[in-house]
Design an enzyme around this catalytic site. Sequence first.
Site, PDB file in Angstrom:
ATOM      1  N   SER A 153       0.830  -1.202   0.000  1.00 21.29           N
ATOM      2  CA  SER A 153       0.000   0.000   0.000  1.00 21.29           C
ATOM      3  C   SER A 153       0.870   1.259   0.000  1.00 21.29           C
ATOM      4  CB  SER A 153      -0.967  -0.047   1.186  1.00 21.29           C
ATOM      5  OG  SER A 153      -1.956   0.937   1.064  1.00 21.29           O
ATOM      6  N   ASP A 174      -0.187  -4.325  -3.728  1.00 24.37           N
ATOM      7  CA  ASP A 174      -1.414  -3.513  -3.719  1.00 24.37           C
ATOM      8  C   ASP A 174      -1.096  -2.037  -3.462  1.00 24.37           C
ATOM      9  OD1 ASP A 174      -3.997  -4.052  -4.446  1.00 24.37           O
ATOM     10  OD2 ASP A 174      -4.740  -4.355  -2.408  1.00 24.37           O
ATOM     11  N   HIS A 215      -7.728  -5.539   0.123  1.00 27.36           N
ATOM     12  CA  HIS A 215      -6.492  -4.811   0.424  1.00 27.36           C
ATOM     13  C   HIS A 215      -5.780  -5.387   1.649  1.00 27.36           C
ATOM     14  CE1 HIS A 215      -3.742  -1.547  -0.152  1.00 27.36           C
ATOM     15  NE2 HIS A 215      -4.057  -0.925   0.984  1.00 27.36           N
TER      16      HIS A 215
END
Length: 404
Positions: free
Chosen positions: A248, A271, A326
Amino acid sequence: MGNSSGHNNTMSIPPGKGPHQVGCTDLMVGHTVHGTFLRLYYPCQASKNHQLPDWVPCREYFNGLADFMKINRALSERIFNYLFGSCKIPAAWNASFKPDGKYPVIIFSHGLGAFRTLYSAICVELASQGFIVAAVEHRDESSSATFYFREHAEPGTRKHPSCDIAKPVSDNLEEVWMYYRPLKPGENEFPLRNKQVKQRADECIRALDILFDINSGKSVENVLQCDFDLSTMENSMDLCRIAIMGHSFGGATVIECLCKDVKFKCGVALDTWMFPLDEEIFPGVKQPIFFINSEKFQWIGNIIRMKKLDSAIFPRKMITIKGTVHQSFPDFTFLTGNWIGRLMKLKGDIDPHIALDLSNKATLAFLQRHLNMDRDFNQWDPLIDGKDDNLIPGTNINIPQSSI
């Protein structure tokens, strides 16, 4: 952390599958906010009577998670302690290092609202496969919680940390906690996130510099009381084979690091949240990048920004894991039942063990290819191209041709 009764008897962080037993320790170099703080995972000597560290080191981290999730601290502490208070990381705390040639190195960067211990399933697996992994805890106010020390005027009068594993060597240091900084009303987000991603990259590079010092035999002073002997890692690292990895916001940190330091030979971005990055740096990224995405998090604008890093010269790969969300990459996905996991979007439709196994195997194959390693990870090469029933080559997001 209490709760030895264990809500969590059947749910646990999976151990490494590689040939090495894994140890871990914490390392803080420089006691101020400008120092470096990381958890180190490494192949260790086999041992049966080892201590496993708590997954969440102390209550301040639970408080930080509550603040980040915007829920009441007192209530959340009871809930978190019930759900996660007995969770352990499957790595031997301060176990003796296992010399065995030279191990390649991975620096790992956590996501927004996370901290150094929350990706232990990934880090333990990589260490079990023969890597030294340094999971940095960022001090850019993007962690849900972290701490450093300041000098205290009267030695011996200050109560030391609530976590046993975080006591400072010096008696005149007191801990200072730093929590996640939310956006202020009306604040423009990009300047804050761009400043943070630059600081995060600098922290990863400093962590790597410390590993260079340890490897060269320089004396590195750990601010924390610790039974692990860093000098046993002298000349144990293959510093021609270094990768950067993150999830992330940590994925954005991967790209920033690749631009800033060519010692990172490739990057694995899980991600990735592309927003914090200034696109002007993209032409400066000349190392291979592997984007491993979840099915439910990505959107057109984010994928388009990833595609702007495409190159005819430098390898760029992207896969998407079907049925993932996620939070399929941090450890939470293993530690919640289906009902709570799906309610809090910590679990997708796919078995989390299958999802992370695919991610880890694809990562290992990519690392072997681009760090020029002589291992058997190339058996998983097809995964790099998305060749598996649970993978999508590239992305599941339909991008209008006009946007490319």
